[in-house]
Design a protein around this motif. Structure first.
Motif, PDB file in Angstrom:
ATOM      1  N   HIS A  38       0.815  -1.220   0.000  1.00  0.00           N
ATOM      2  CA  HIS A  38       0.000   0.000   0.000  1.00  0.00           C
ATOM      3  C   HIS A  38       0.849   1.271   0.000  1.00  0.00           C
ATOM      4  O   HIS A  38       0.387   2.326  -0.444  1.00  0.00           O
ATOM      5  CB  HIS A  38      -0.930   0.012   1.212  1.00  0.00           C
TER       6      HIS A  38
ATOM      7  N   PHE B 263      -1.450   1.599  -5.780  1.00  0.00           N
ATOM      8  CA  PHE B 263      -1.286   2.174  -4.453  1.00  0.00           C
ATOM      9  C   PHE B 263      -0.093   3.137  -4.460  1.00  0.00           C
ATOM     10  O   PHE B 263       0.454   3.445  -5.488  1.00  0.00           O
ATOM     11  CB  PHE B 263      -1.082   1.069  -3.411  1.00  0.00           C
TER      12      PHE B 263
ATOM     13  N   CYS C   8      -3.659   6.188   1.170  1.00  0.00           N
ATOM     14  CA  CYS C   8      -2.499   5.385   1.535  1.00  0.00           C
ATOM     15  C   CYS C   8      -1.539   6.240   2.358  1.00  0.00           C
ATOM     16  O   CYS C   8      -1.178   7.341   1.948  1.00  0.00           O
ATOM     17  CB  CYS C   8      -1.782   4.860   0.289  1.00  0.00           C
TER      18      CYS C   8
END
Length: 582
Positions: free
Chosen positions: A220, A228, A240
């Protein structure tokens, strides 16, 4: 893990977020603009008490600044970090019982440690600011290079932010190349600030994964998966980023461009109180070891003698040699210390003679470099985001182009710069290693390994300059070698104009920064290379590509203005992690 957060010195309307106020009288505390008022007293009672109590010392500016806000109220900063309010509020037992004017007692107490399960003993929370230093541009490895000290740290529950009172010392600024910042603040031209902290781990805001360093990041936030990435907002509205629970603050720097939403420098004070205070700070000792005050020692005295010689000739070979000696002395190398004790004054004398030999030319160059630093463009957040996005869509140069440049890297750097092409860190590394060790260069590149970026050192002149426009033969050869990549990678306005008129997919490399003794010197050389481009910017008016036809004169004018601005921003900001801007 080390963290930084950047703060602007003015609000979006251009109003200063630093103001002159007077300790001892409180003058100016109720006239600061751009801040929310609470019962006509926007500053905490503890802040006012400290300001009104401290006795003035000559050659100092006393500052008030909001260092950072709790993530629960200000969200993630622009680097994707969220500092939890619980972590910021952590304080040693009996903290509130220590008078705010007893600065030394608070500094001692601020280093109290507690156990963090799985991560050993730690000191954290806003009180740790007491043993932090005021630096410039996050050049923060040597406490002797500090420009000032923190005198007070407080948590404002009304605004959910940490407020600092600190001093900026003129002699230290002059000694370490920060006098321009001191003078600018004294005139009311308030530069941006940036705090630095260390945390035992990061916690992913999406999955809860804990990482001790960026190499352990989950998908992430490691910026490897295009879906991400740190700071990216997902389709479902989640962002994120990482939570920081136990921050230990050690640095509050002045930088060029700030980006933290809530943390700003708010005031410059004129001390008029009666209580004396000292500059003794207490280095963090993990594990609960005995704390020792920072006092002069033989090692520090040796380091200072070398440091004086280094500053006398800070941009040339003599300076590099002295810098290496200084590092070894600070790290406790007995041989280096012994060698320096033999004749430290000779080294200083020689360095001073070298500086004098360079004469007015070097002084003029330093003046020019200082002026350039003051005018590095500071894009607003939306412009910076656009520049980062634009840079991410510029493809990496293939190996065959870089191979063609390896025979004469310095000439090729000059030629590429006059085409508006600036190398990414991995490309610069490949070219610097390619001539002497092509197998090593290819191995690092194929493995996605690149030098770990170091902060730009602003106290010496850039040593890699693009120089004059190369011979026509070399320029034409490079143009042929670049081919379509000239249009795709040049920072010249003509090439930028093409790219901003069409959608280009993301096509950037993903590299891993490594600590490697072979690569470490390249980090400083890359900073020199990029700084040299600012000191001697190439003339890009002659760079031509096939432009699309535009029949709207108004659109043509807007494009011309936009491409000039983007070109400047790219030269200063694109893929240069060593430049401390927000």
């Amino acid at each position: 893990m080390e963290k930084r957060a950047l703060f602007r010195g003015r609000d979006t309307l251009g109003r200063p977020l630093i103001h002159l106020v007077e300790p001892g009288t409180g003058y100016g505390l109720d006239s600061t603009s751009g801040l929310d008022k609470v019962a006509n007293h926007e500053h905490l009672p503890q802040v006012r008490e400290l300001i009104e109590s401290i006795a003035p010392q000559p050659g100092r500016l006393y500052l008030v600044n909001s260092a950072l806000g709790a993530g629960e109220y200000v969200g993630f900063n622009l680097r994707g970090d969220w500092f939890t309010e619980r972590g910021l509020l952590h304080a040693p037992p009996g903290w509130d019982d220590i008078p705010v004017w007893d600065i030394d007692a608070r500094r001692r107490a601020a280093n109290a440690t507690e156990d963090v399960a799985g991560y050993g003993t730690q000191a954290w929370g806003y009180p740790t600011f007491y043993n932090a230093h005021r630096y410039q541009h996050h050049v923060n490895k040597d406490p002797n290079a500090a420009r000032g000290y923190i005198l007070g740290a407080f948590y404002d529950h009304r605004m959910h932010r940490v407020v600092l009172v600190s001093e900026l010392i003129r002699d230290l600024c002059a000694q370490h190349g920060g006098l321009d910042v001191y003078d600018r603040i004294g005139r009311g031209d308030f530069v941006d600030s940036s705090m630095g902290a260390k945390v035992p781990y990061d916690e992913c805001a999406l999955c809860g994964h804990k990482a001790r360093n960026p190499a352990e990041y989950c998908k992430h936030v490691n910026n490897q998966d295009p879906k991400f990435g740190m700071g990216k907002i997902l389709p479902n509205g989640q962002k994120c980023g990482v939570y920081n629970h136990q921050p230990r603050f050690f640095d509050d720097s002045f930088v060029f461009v700030g980006a933290e939403r809530s943390a700003k420098v708010m005031g410059v004070l004129e001390a008029k109180g009666q209580r004396a205070y000292g500059q003794t700070v207490y280095p963090y000792a993990p594990g609960g070891h005995k704390l020792a005050a920072v006092e002069p020692t033989q090692k520090q005295e040796e380091a200072e003698r070398l440091s004086q010689a280094l500053r006398a000739d800070q941009a040339r070979t003599e300076g590099r040699s002295l810098s290496a000696q200084l590092t070894r002395v600070l790290q406790g190398d007995p041989a280096a210390a012994k060698a320096n004790r033999k004749a430290p004054e000779d080294s200083a004398k020689q360095a001073i003679e070298n500086a004098q030999a360079n004469g007015e030319e070097k002084l003029a160059a330093h003046a020019k470099w200082a002026e350039i630093l003051k005018h590095i463009p500071a894009p607003p957040p939306y412009a910076r985001s656009f520049v980062e996005s634009h840079a991410a869509r510029m493809p990496s140069l293939p190996d065959d182009i870089l191979d063609a440049c390896c025979d004469d890297p310095m000439a090729s750097l000059a030629g590429l710069s006059h085409h508006g092409v600036v190398l990414r860190p991995d490309e610069f590394q490949y070219m610097m290693l390619g001539k002497e060790n092509p197998d090593m260069a290819r191995g690092y590149r194929s493995g996605g390994i690149v030098f770990r970026p170091e902060p730009m050192a602003f106290d010496h002149l850039p040593e890699i300059l693009p120089g004059p426009r190369p011979a026509p033969g070399l320029m034409e050869t490079l143009r042929q070698v670049l081919g379509p990549f000239l249009e795709q990678r040049s920072f010249a306005p003509a090439a930028i104009r093409i790219r901003i008129t069409k959608v280009v997919p993301v096509n950037a490399r993903s590299d891993f920064a490594h600590d490697d003794p072979v690569l470490s010197p390249l980090s400083h050389r890359y900073n020199d290379y990029r700084a040299g481009l600012l000191m001697q910017p190439p003339d890009l008016r002659g760079v031509s590509v096939s432009l699309p036809e535009i029949y709207d004169l108004g659109q043509e004018v807007k494009l011309a203005d936009a491409t000039q601005e983007i070109s400047r921003f790219l030269f200063c900001l694109a893929y240069w992690p060593g430049l401390s801007v927000g």
